[in-house]
Write a protein that holds these residues in place. Structure first.
Motif, PDB file in Angstrom:
ATOM      1  N   TYR B 431       0.859  -1.181   0.000  1.00 43.80           N
ATOM      2  CA  TYR B 431       0.000   0.000   0.000  1.00 43.80           C
ATOM      3  C   TYR B 431       0.895   1.231   0.000  1.00 43.80           C
ATOM      4  O   TYR B 431       1.406   1.642   1.037  1.00 43.80           O
ATOM      5  CB  TYR B 431      -0.901  -0.038   1.236  1.00 43.80           C
ATOM      6  N   GLU B 448       2.755   7.670  14.095  1.00 40.70           N
ATOM      7  CA  GLU B 448       3.886   7.171  14.893  1.00 40.70           C
ATOM      8  C   GLU B 448       4.335   8.176  15.964  1.00 40.70           C
ATOM      9  O   GLU B 448       5.010   7.808  16.909  1.00 40.70           O
ATOM     10  CB  GLU B 448       5.059   6.807  13.988  1.00 40.70           C
ATOM     11  N   HIS B 520      -1.456   3.232   8.987  1.00 36.34           N
ATOM     12  CA  HIS B 520      -0.002   3.028   8.980  1.00 36.34           C
ATOM     13  C   HIS B 520       0.658   4.065   9.867  1.00 36.34           C
ATOM     14  O   HIS B 520       0.134   5.172  10.058  1.00 36.34           O
ATOM     15  CB  HIS B 520       0.545   3.154   7.557  1.00 36.34           C
ATOM     16  N   ASP B 522       3.133   5.987   9.375  1.00 31.55           N
ATOM     17  CA  ASP B 522       3.543   7.259   8.783  1.00 31.55           C
ATOM     18  C   ASP B 522       2.367   8.060   8.221  1.00 31.55           C
ATOM     19  O   ASP B 522       2.566   9.052   7.532  1.00 31.55           O
ATOM     20  CB  ASP B 522       4.594   7.018   7.688  1.00 31.55           C
ATOM     21  N   GLU B 523       1.153   7.614   8.518  1.00 26.09           N
ATOM     22  CA  GLU B 523      -0.012   8.368   8.042  1.00 26.09           C
ATOM     23  C   GLU B 523      -0.390   9.456   9.054  1.00 26.09           C
ATOM     24  O   GLU B 523      -0.028   9.386  10.228  1.00 26.09           O
ATOM     25  CB  GLU B 523      -1.191   7.428   7.802  1.00 26.09           C
ATOM     26  N   VAL B 542      -2.362  -0.349  14.138  1.00 25.01           N
ATOM     27  CA  VAL B 542      -1.316   0.264  13.309  1.00 25.01           C
ATOM     28  C   VAL B 542      -0.525  -0.889  12.692  1.00 25.01           C
ATOM     29  O   VAL B 542      -0.005  -1.740  13.401  1.00 25.01           O
ATOM     30  CB  VAL B 542      -0.397   1.168  14.152  1.00 25.01           C
ATOM     31  N   VAL B 543      -0.502  -0.926  11.354  1.00 25.10           N
ATOM     32  CA  VAL B 543       0.127  -2.074  10.676  1.00 25.10           C
ATOM     33  C   VAL B 543       1.235  -1.598   9.728  1.00 25.10           C
ATOM     34  O   VAL B 543       1.334  -0.416   9.399  1.00 25.10           O
ATOM     35  CB  VAL B 543      -0.915  -2.888   9.865  1.00 25.10           C
ATOM     36  N   SER B 544       2.035  -2.579   9.300  1.00 27.56           N
ATOM     37  CA  SER B 544       3.138  -2.284   8.368  1.00 27.56           C
ATOM     38  C   SER B 544       2.592  -2.036   6.967  1.00 27.56           C
ATOM     39  O   SER B 544       1.568  -2.604   6.590  1.00 27.56           O
ATOM     40  CB  SER B 544       4.088  -3.470   8.341  1.00 27.56           C
ATOM     41  N   ARG B 545       3.297  -1.223   6.193  1.00 31.68           N
ATOM     42  CA  ARG B 545       2.888  -0.997   4.799  1.00 31.68           C
ATOM     43  C   ARG B 545       3.149  -2.225   3.941  1.00 31.68           C
ATOM     44  O   ARG B 545       2.456  -2.474   2.961  1.00 31.68           O
ATOM     45  CB  ARG B 545       3.648   0.197   4.210  1.00 31.68           C
ATOM     46  N   SER B 546       4.190  -2.984   4.273  1.00 32.56           N
ATOM     47  CA  SER B 546       4.532  -4.134   3.433  1.00 32.56           C
ATOM     48  C   SER B 546       3.682  -5.352   3.775  1.00 32.56           C
ATOM     49  O   SER B 546       3.601  -6.282   2.974  1.00 32.56           O
ATOM     50  CB  SER B 546       6.015  -4.467   3.568  1.00 32.56           C
ATOM     51  N   LEU B 548      -0.087  -6.071   5.697  1.00 37.40           N
ATOM     52  CA  LEU B 548      -1.229  -5.510   6.436  1.00 37.40           C
ATOM     53  C   LEU B 548      -1.573  -6.335   7.669  1.00 37.40           C
ATOM     54  O   LEU B 548      -2.357  -5.898   8.504  1.00 37.40           O
ATOM     55  CB  LEU B 548      -2.440  -5.406   5.514  1.00 37.40           C
TER      56      LEU B 548
END
Lengths: 360, 560
Positions: B431, B448, B520, B522-523, B542-546, B548
């Motif tokens: 994403y 974050e 995410h 960084d959102e 809160v999840v990783s971009r790479s 989900l």
């Protein structure tokens, strides 16, 4: 860090070398392919297979944009294939790189002629004349000037044509064919005196040149020197006794000589007779041209005046004054001709020629 | 003695220099520009020479089938066996490196991309060289920056400079390359790396001109607007460009889904489908092969018949979609321009046939069509306007181009929300941040900044009654469920209230296939609150971009 910098520097040098090698290889191979396609295009052109030639030249041109021969060949073949817009685009590309490149300017002028844009064509022709030619510069310039003069003769004004013809006269050297062409252009530009000079210069070199005599005779006729014209035609006739065209010209010159009222040695009676005949012929020609159409009030008045003059018996003193009255009336009548009758009075019409001379 | 002194001075100067980050960035951008420029020029020249050998003049038609099949087979195997990260266009991969992998691209990937793409493109596969060049450029920059000992953030910062350098050399449009890096790669036109990007793009472009001379990519006749009524026809061209763009993107994405469903053991063989398709289509229309810029130039000059350009637009869409989705290495940047030129040529031919006195020749429309397709497919309208302007160097084309691009952009956005590179990344399960998000991140706090990692998710084995008590005590209507960092979903109070019997475990009520809201790290907080509101929950995982399903932390509305 210094070690990495050194490696990067070496890498830059090595890559630059590889790139240069590949670029030269490409240049060589692309050059060879371009030459092959150009040769194919030339061959197809000689076989009159225009679309194939255009394709081959276009591919050669796409490979080597800087090669002007390919671009010129493409533009020429596009013109031959009536792709005028495409040809103009190709030429624009060349001229954007070098606006002084004469062959491209010449072809551009030709595309303009095809589109009947004569003023722009004239401009491109002159850029071609004063531009740079890859070879035979003076010859190419002369040929281009002849071409622009021919274009002006067909579609331009006589003033521009005269200026081109005079420049040609100064730059054409001693080539008889070109000199004859120049003399013909001078005639067309309304300068028969200069044309006669050129023909005479030709006859000094080649005294038995039939065409030069015929040209000289025509120049003398237009200049009003009917005696000289007749003499030239007699000489031409001795070289080509069975020439029908010369015979026609000779008849015309003879007729003009017999009608011309301007020679000094004429008696007053003869001058009056010739003037009367000129007025009669002018009136007949206009009436014949009008047919059943109604003349304008001005023309009707002139015709009426002419009729009254002609109705007078040629009795009494045959004075120059009476002759001049007839000639003046003939001139007025001639000027009042309707547009319909103008084309009928060509350069072979003795009345038209005589009245022009008298008017001068 | 003097040598030692000099060496000492250089060392001291280097140490002082290394502390000044801005100067380091500029110097490194120069080096990156030169190096990437040289590599991309080698890539272009090598591909061209290989293609000339594979298809010598007057060669038999069978080559157009055998060579693409052979090329895709060999490169497919190499990609499968040695260079899996070199597959595809290169632009999404450069973005992955920037947003997911801290700017990391391996040297192996760079080498693989160079080799496989050279082979693929030379063999006539209907893909482009610009996307691969961008990944090669980004990769070289990444390797170089790491070797020079730059920190992760600095490596990420210099990466767009490599992308711009590559595009400037590959496409010969340095300004468009700068804009593309900012607009597409970074998604931020105000990025602080602008200086580095400009320096590297300019350096690379100089290198290109030093070696290949001052020839533009396309030689186009001067553009002219014959009549103001032509603006209407340019709007129609935008409409056609938008529809064509959507068709291309949907076919490509659909085919890619189909190929991804095939057994993994066939991955190495799948590119052959692309090679075979291109070969068969090339029997009817050889122009579909390769990048096709030679033919684009002919169309730009006008004089190509309507039926030919219309047919080629359709065939190229099919050939490129098949080539790309089957897993060949190569980009869609070049084919996009080809398709656009054909669509523009078709619209222009039709318009000129109908209104010869009031329209320019088809070449002008082909030129604008390139921009329209680019705006519709890649969705970088500003880059596409500048790119065409740079190619023509003709100011008068700007307004028709803007009209056409805008219409194409709006039409394609309405029918296909995601731009192609984002959609391709989503198919990979990645994403990527959209441009709007990236802009918001600059102005507002990020998730974050406030998230607390000491708050734990519910284990799936937890009793439902116990879970209900946790939610009640925390006064929340939802809570993430995860075990060993793997997120199962979001347990909501609504789910618990709907059950009368709470004797089972949490995993009994969780649906593994259910889609749950997330955010995410960084959102922006604005995005997080928006999603909470849309889902009607107080908490978001809160999840990783790479990945989900990779649990990082919970975000409570109260924190915002």
């Amino acid at each position: 860090m210094q070690g990495v910098a050194a490696v990067v520097l070496l890498l830059l040098i090595a890559l630059y070398s590889v790139d240069q090698f590949l670029a030269r290889l490409e240049q060589r191979e692309v050059g060879a392919e371009g030459r092959r396609l150009y040769a194919v295009g030339q061959k197809l052109l000689t076989q009159n297979r225009i679309p194939g030639a255009i394709d081959a030249f276009a591919r050669a041109h796409a490979l080597e944009r800087s090669n002007r021969s390919y671009a010129i060949a493409l533009a020429s073949s596009q013109m031959a294939g009536r792709q005028i817009e495409a040809s103009r685009n190709t030429l624009t590309e060349i001229l954007q790189r070098d606006s002084n490149y004469a062959p491209a300017n010449l072809l551009m002028a030709r595309t303009m002629v095809q589109d009947q844009r004569y003023r722009e064509a004239d401009s491109y022709y002159h850029r071609a004349i004063y531009g740079t030619w890859p070879e035979n510069q003076s010859q190419e310039r002369l040929k281009t000037r002849l071409e622009v003069a021919d274009m002006l003769a067909a579609h331009g004004g006589s003033y521009e044509l005269l200026s081109e013809a005079l420049l040609l006269q100064n730059t054409s050297g001693n080539d008889p064919a070109i000199l004859k062409h120049v003399a013909a252009l001078l005639l067309q530009a309304g300068s028969p005196g200069r044309a006669a000079l050129v023909y005479r210069s030709l006859l000094r070199v080649a005294p038995s040149d039939r065409d030069a005599y015929a040209g000289l005779a025509r120049a003398e006729i237009l200049d009003g020197n009917y005696g000289a014209a007749h003499l030239a035609l007699v000489k031409a006739f001795t070289h080509s006794p069975n020439d029908a065209e010369l015979r026609r010209e000779m008849d015309l010159a003879g007729r003009l000589l017999s009608l011309d009222p301007t020679p000094r040695h004429l008696s007053s009676a003869e001058k009056l007779r010739r003037s009367d005949e000129i007025l009669t012929l002018a009136r007949q020609e206009i009436l014949g041209c009008l047919g059943s159409q109604t003349a304008s009030p001005v023309l009707a008045q002139e015709l009426d005046d002419a009729g009254k003059l002609l109705a007078e018996k040629l009795r009494g003193a045959a004075t120059n004054e009476r002759a001049e009255m007839r000639l003046s009336q003939a001139e007025r009548l001639w000027r009042a001709r309707p547009p319909l009758c103008v084309p009928a009075a060509s350069q072979d019409d003795p009345i038209a020629l005589l009245l022009k001379k008298i008017g001068q | 003695m003097t040598g030692n002194l000099l060496s000492e001075r250089i060392r001291k100067w280097a140490a002082r220099f290394a502390q000044r980050e801005d100067q380091v960035a500029i110097v490194l951008s120069l080096v990156v520009g030169a190096l990437v420029g040289l590599v991309v020029v080698a890539f272009i020249l090598l591909t061209g020479r290989m293609a000339a050998r594979m298809y010598p003049p007057g060669s038999s038609p069978w080559r157009s089938i055998l060579i693409p099949v052979f090329g895709s087979l060999v490169s497919g195997y190499l990609l499968y066996r040695y260079f899996p990260d070199a597959r595809g266009s290169g632009i999404p991969q450069a973005k992955y490196a920037l947003f997911l992998h801290n700017g990391y691209i391996s040297l192996k990937t760079v080498v693989g991309k160079f080799l496989c793409c050279s082979l693929t493109l030379a063999s006539g596969i209907a893909l482009g060289r610009e996307g691969p060049s961008v990944q090669i450029g980004a990769g070289i920059t990444s390797v170089l920056a790491r070797r020079f000992g730059l920190k992760t953030e600095q490596v990420k910062g210099i990466l767009p400079a490599g992308c711009a350098a590559a595009l400037a050399a590959a496409f010969n449009t340095p300004i468009a390359a700068v804009l593309f890096s900012l607009e597409e790669i970074l998604g931020d036109m105000h990025a602080p790396v602008l200086g580095s990007v400009v320096v590297s793009a300019a350096t690379s472009w100089i290198v290109l001109h030093l070696i290949l001379g001052d020839e533009p990519l396309f030689h186009v006749p001067p553009y002219q607007l014959v009549n103001p009524s032509e603006f209407g026809i340019y709007a129609v061209l935008g409409l056609v460009g938008g529809l064509g763009s959507v068709a291309f993107v949907k076919i490509l994405l659909g085919l890619r889904v189909w190929f991804r469903r095939l057994p993994k053991s066939t991955v190495w063989l799948q590119p052959v489908a692309g090679g075979l398709t291109v070969g068969l289509l090339a029997l009817a229309a050889p122009e579909v092969m390769g990048v096709g810029y030679d033919f684009v130039e002919r169309v730009l000059s006008g004089g190509v018949a309507f039926r030919i350009v219309a047919l080629l637009a359709v065939l190229k869409i099919l050939a490129t979609a098949m080539s790309y989705s089957s897993g060949n290495a190569g980009g869609i940047f070049g084919p996009t321009l080809f398709i656009g030129a054909m669509m523009g040529g078709a619209v222009g031919s039709a318009a000129h046939a109908l209104f010869p006195a009031t329209t320019a020749g088809p070449g002008a429309y082909a030129l604008v069509g390139m921009g329209a397709a680019f705006a519709g497919i890649v969705r970088t309208p500003l880059t596409s306007v500048i790119m065409i302007f740079e190619m023509t160097r003709d100011y008068s084309i700007i307004v028709p181009l803007m009209i056409s691009n805008l219409v194409s952009f709006v039409v394609s956005y309405q029918l296909q929300r995601q731009p192609i590179y984002e959609a391709l990344a989503l198919q990979e399960g990645v994403y990527l941040p959209s441009r709007e998000e990236a802009h918001e991140q600059l102005e507002r706090h990020q998730v974050e900044d406030i998230v607390r990692k000491d708050m734990h998710p519910l284990p799936p084995t937890m009793n439902l009654e116990a879970a209900r008590r946790v939610l009640e005590e925390a006064r929340l209507n939802a809570w993430p469920v995860a075990t060993q960092g793997h997120l199962s979903g979001l347990l909501t109070a609504h789910t618990l209230h709907s059950r009368q019997d709470l004797s089972g475990a949490v995993h009994d009520v969780m649906n593994p296939a259910a889609v749950f809201p997330f955010v995410h790290a960084d959102e922006s907080l604005a995005v997080a609150l928006e999603r909470m509101g849309a889902a009607g929950v107080d908490v978001l995982p809160v999840v990783s971009r790479s990945d989900l399903r990779l649990w990082l932390a919970p975000l409570r509305s109260a924190m915002c």
